[in-house]
Write a protein that holds these residues in place. Structure first.
Motif, PDB file in Angstrom:
ATOM      1  N   UNK A 253       0.792  -1.183   0.047  1.00 57.50           N
ATOM      2  CA  UNK A 253      -0.018  -0.048  -0.071  1.00 57.50           C
ATOM      3  C   UNK A 253       0.914   1.221   0.050  1.00 57.50           C
ATOM      4  N   UNK A 254       0.558   2.269  -0.679  1.00 55.27           N
ATOM      5  CA  UNK A 254       1.056   3.648  -0.472  1.00 55.27           C
ATOM      6  C   UNK A 254       0.352   4.550  -1.063  1.00 55.27           C
ATOM      7  N   UNK A 255       0.682   5.639  -0.589  1.00 50.85           N
ATOM      8  CA  UNK A 255      -0.268   6.945  -0.799  1.00 50.85           C
ATOM      9  C   UNK A 255       0.157   8.219  -0.373  1.00 50.85           C
ATOM     10  N   UNK A 256      -0.567   9.072  -0.162  1.00 44.67           N
ATOM     11  CA  UNK A 256      -0.322  10.433   0.401  1.00 44.67           C
ATOM     12  C   UNK A 256      -1.273  10.596   1.888  1.00 44.67           C
ATOM     13  N   UNK A 257      -1.004  11.563   2.553  1.00 44.21           N
ATOM     14  CA  UNK A 257      -1.863  12.103   3.566  1.00 44.21           C
ATOM     15  C   UNK A 257      -3.102  12.455   3.015  1.00 44.21           C
ATOM     16  N   UNK A 258      -3.882  12.831   3.823  1.00 46.89           N
ATOM     17  CA  UNK A 258      -5.442  13.545   3.384  1.00 46.89           C
ATOM     18  C   UNK A 258      -5.363  15.116   3.470  1.00 46.89           C
ATOM     19  N   UNK A 259      -4.192  15.544   3.809  1.00 47.26           N
ATOM     20  CA  UNK A 259      -4.329  17.093   3.777  1.00 47.26           C
ATOM     21  C   UNK A 259      -4.304  17.478   2.418  1.00 47.26           C
ATOM     22  N   UNK A 260      -5.025  18.651   2.149  1.00 47.85           N
ATOM     23  CA  UNK A 260      -5.402  19.272   0.775  1.00 47.85           C
ATOM     24  C   UNK A 260      -5.622  20.667   1.156  1.00 47.85           C
ATOM     25  N   UNK A 261      -5.334  21.360   2.092  1.00 48.71           N
ATOM     26  CA  UNK A 261      -5.581  22.651   2.155  1.00 48.71           C
ATOM     27  C   UNK A 261      -4.506  23.758   1.852  1.00 48.71           C
ATOM     28  N   UNK A 262      -3.695  23.188   0.875  1.00 51.47           N
ATOM     29  CA  UNK A 262      -2.601  24.344   0.531  1.00 51.47           C
ATOM     30  C   UNK A 262      -2.575  24.092  -1.111  1.00 51.47           C
ATOM     31  N   UNK A 263      -2.037  25.172  -1.607  1.00 56.72           N
ATOM     32  CA  UNK A 263      -1.684  25.528  -3.024  1.00 56.72           C
ATOM     33  C   UNK A 263      -1.130  24.652  -3.705  1.00 56.72           C
ATOM     34  N   UNK A 264      -1.781  24.189  -4.982  1.00 57.09           N
ATOM     35  CA  UNK A 264      -1.191  23.135  -5.967  1.00 57.09           C
ATOM     36  C   UNK A 264      -1.000  21.949  -5.417  1.00 57.09           C
ATOM     37  N   UNK A 265      -2.322  21.373  -4.457  1.00 60.67           N
ATOM     38  CA  UNK A 265      -2.475  20.175  -4.124  1.00 60.67           C
ATOM     39  C   UNK A 265      -2.341  19.139  -5.166  1.00 60.67           C
ATOM     40  N   UNK A 266      -3.129  19.324  -5.999  1.00 58.03           N
ATOM     41  CA  UNK A 266      -3.046  18.112  -6.847  1.00 58.03           C
ATOM     42  C   UNK A 266      -2.086  17.907  -7.709  1.00 58.03           C
ATOM     43  N   UNK A 268       0.832  18.720  -6.918  1.00 60.55           N
ATOM     44  CA  UNK A 268       2.055  18.358  -6.147  1.00 60.55           C
ATOM     45  C   UNK A 268       1.816  16.726  -5.852  1.00 60.55           C
ATOM     46  N   UNK A 269       0.511  16.481  -5.971  1.00 59.96           N
ATOM     47  CA  UNK A 269       0.098  14.960  -5.578  1.00 59.96           C
ATOM     48  C   UNK A 269       0.594  14.027  -6.636  1.00 59.96           C
ATOM     49  N   UNK A 270       0.408  14.526  -7.949  1.00 62.24           N
ATOM     50  CA  UNK A 270       0.630  13.822  -9.049  1.00 62.24           C
ATOM     51  C   UNK A 270       2.262  13.915  -9.208  1.00 62.24           C
ATOM     52  N   UNK A 271       2.827  14.958  -8.992  1.00 60.04           N
ATOM     53  CA  UNK A 271       4.424  15.115  -8.895  1.00 60.04           C
ATOM     54  C   UNK A 271       4.898  13.876  -8.055  1.00 60.04           C
ATOM     55  N   UNK A 272       4.259  13.987  -6.741  1.00 55.77           N
ATOM     56  CA  UNK A 272       4.736  12.966  -5.659  1.00 55.77           C
ATOM     57  C   UNK A 272       4.621  11.492  -6.077  1.00 55.77           C
ATOM     58  N   UNK A 273       3.353  11.202  -6.717  1.00 55.24           N
ATOM     59  CA  UNK A 273       3.466   9.786  -7.158  1.00 55.24           C
ATOM     60  C   UNK A 273       4.174   9.314  -8.308  1.00 55.24           C
ATOM     61  N   UNK A 274       4.557  10.258  -9.047  1.00 57.41           N
ATOM     62  CA  UNK A 274       5.409   9.827 -10.113  1.00 57.41           C
ATOM     63  C   UNK A 274       6.839   9.779  -9.530  1.00 57.41           C
ATOM     64  N   UNK A 275       7.190  10.617  -8.798  1.00 58.90           N
ATOM     65  CA  UNK A 275       8.582  10.376  -8.072  1.00 58.90           C
ATOM     66  C   UNK A 275       8.606   9.227  -7.300  1.00 58.90           C
ATOM     67  N   UNK A 276       7.625   8.804  -6.570  1.00 59.34           N
ATOM     68  CA  UNK A 276       7.713   7.424  -5.729  1.00 59.34           C
ATOM     69  C   UNK A 276       7.577   6.483  -6.404  1.00 59.34           C
ATOM     70  N   UNK A 277       6.848   6.226  -7.596  1.00 60.13           N
ATOM     71  CA  UNK A 277       7.101   5.153  -8.727  1.00 60.13           C
ATOM     72  C   UNK A 277       8.289   4.877  -9.198  1.00 60.13           C
ATOM     73  N   UNK A 278       9.031   6.257  -9.678  1.00 61.24           N
ATOM     74  CA  UNK A 278       9.988   6.102 -10.380  1.00 61.24           C
ATOM     75  C   UNK A 278      11.329   5.894  -9.414  1.00 61.24           C
TER      76      UNK A 278
END
Length: 278
Positions: A253-266, A268-278
């Motif tokens: 299992x892997x993912x991110x926290x559920x915090x979403x109250x900041x700028x460019x959340x989406x 950043x999430x996609x960038x994080x996912x790509x970095x994690x997988x690579x």
């Protein structure tokens, strides 16, 4: 499953809840299970095993790998009968091994596309996340922690023994064992965070190269740069303290926290996912 395959996925983890489909009576009475007063026995209901078999076949039919496990029988729920504690292991050893023997017999003719995962996020008797005994009054208790880590290793060995005993393709099936709580050792806020990695042992097996370690990871990505650095450190720690014991490691299992109250959340999430997988 056809949609998953078409989207590019090649492995599906099937998390199964077993305890309601064994020998307990609570479902017949419409009540919540009281594990202290309603024995679940050792026999899996044939109708439930058939349903699990059906879902596994959905995955296999698409040429994907399937990871089948014991899932909600662990964790922080009051219905968790598998607990990382020496006394509980001694009490549940026979039942745990019986469940895995039945699962293994059901699928003994399946090829390498089917993997077994011994247990999901198993916790100590205090339901401690992050590392064993964290939820005790002092936030660490060496006796509780030692019992928890020893029990995890005992469950892992029992799992391997039970599956291998059934023969067939199970004699060399790839088997997955998780660290305590499936903890990844991430973070620096406690000196005990690496213990789930350092205290995990590679089970003894009668075949080489068919065991896998598993961890889970849910990082906070409010700061993308820090999140990337944490991924780097986590992978390094896993290589140092876990993979070095002689088996590969997967993130079940892997993912991110559920915090979403900041700028460019989406983004950043996609960038994080790509970095994690690579």
């Amino acid at each position: 499953m056809q949609m998953f395959k078409a989207a590019g996925f090649n492995a599906i983890r099937v998390p199964v809840t077993w305890y309601p489909h064994m020998e307990a009576q609570f479902l017949l009475n419409g009540t919540v299970w009281d594990k202290d007063n309603d024995d679940i026995g050792t026999q899996i209901q044939s109708a439930w095993m058939a349903r699990v078999h059906e879902v596994v076949d959905y995955v296999i039919s698409q040429g994907m790998y399937c990871i089948l496990n014991i899932h909600h029988d662990t964790g922080a729920s009051s219905t968790a009968w598998l607990v990382a504690d020496n006394a509980v292991y001694a009490q549940e050893k026979e039942r745990f091994e019986a469940v895995w023997q039945q699962i293994a017999e059901e699928f003994k003719d399946y090829d390498e596309h089917l993997l077994f995962e011994g247990y999901n996020e198993m916790l100590d008797s205090y339901n401690s996340w992050c590392f064993a005994s964290f939820a005790t009054p002092s936030n660490y208790n060496a006796t509780v922690a030692a019992s928890a880590y020893n029990a995890i290793n005992s469950y892992a060995q029992s799992f391997v023994n039970a599956v291998r005993s059934t023969g067939g393709n199970n004699a060399q099936r790839n088997l997955i064992v998780s660290t305590y709580g499936a903890c990844s050792g991430s973070g620096t806020w406690s000196s005990h965070l690496k213990e789930p990695l350092t205290q995990m042992q590679l089970p003894t097996d009668n075949v080489d190269g068919h065991l896998i370690f598993e961890v889970h990871s849910y990082l906070d990505i409010k700061n993308l740069t820090n999140a990337k650095n944490e991924v780097n450190q986590m992978i390094n720690d896993i290589n140092t303290h876990l993979a070095s014991k002689g088996a590969p490691v997967i993130f079940g299992e892997w993912g991110t926290s559920t915090e979403n109250g900041y700028e460019n959340y989406r983004s950043n999430m996609l960038a994080f996912a790509r970095y994690f997988v690579e």
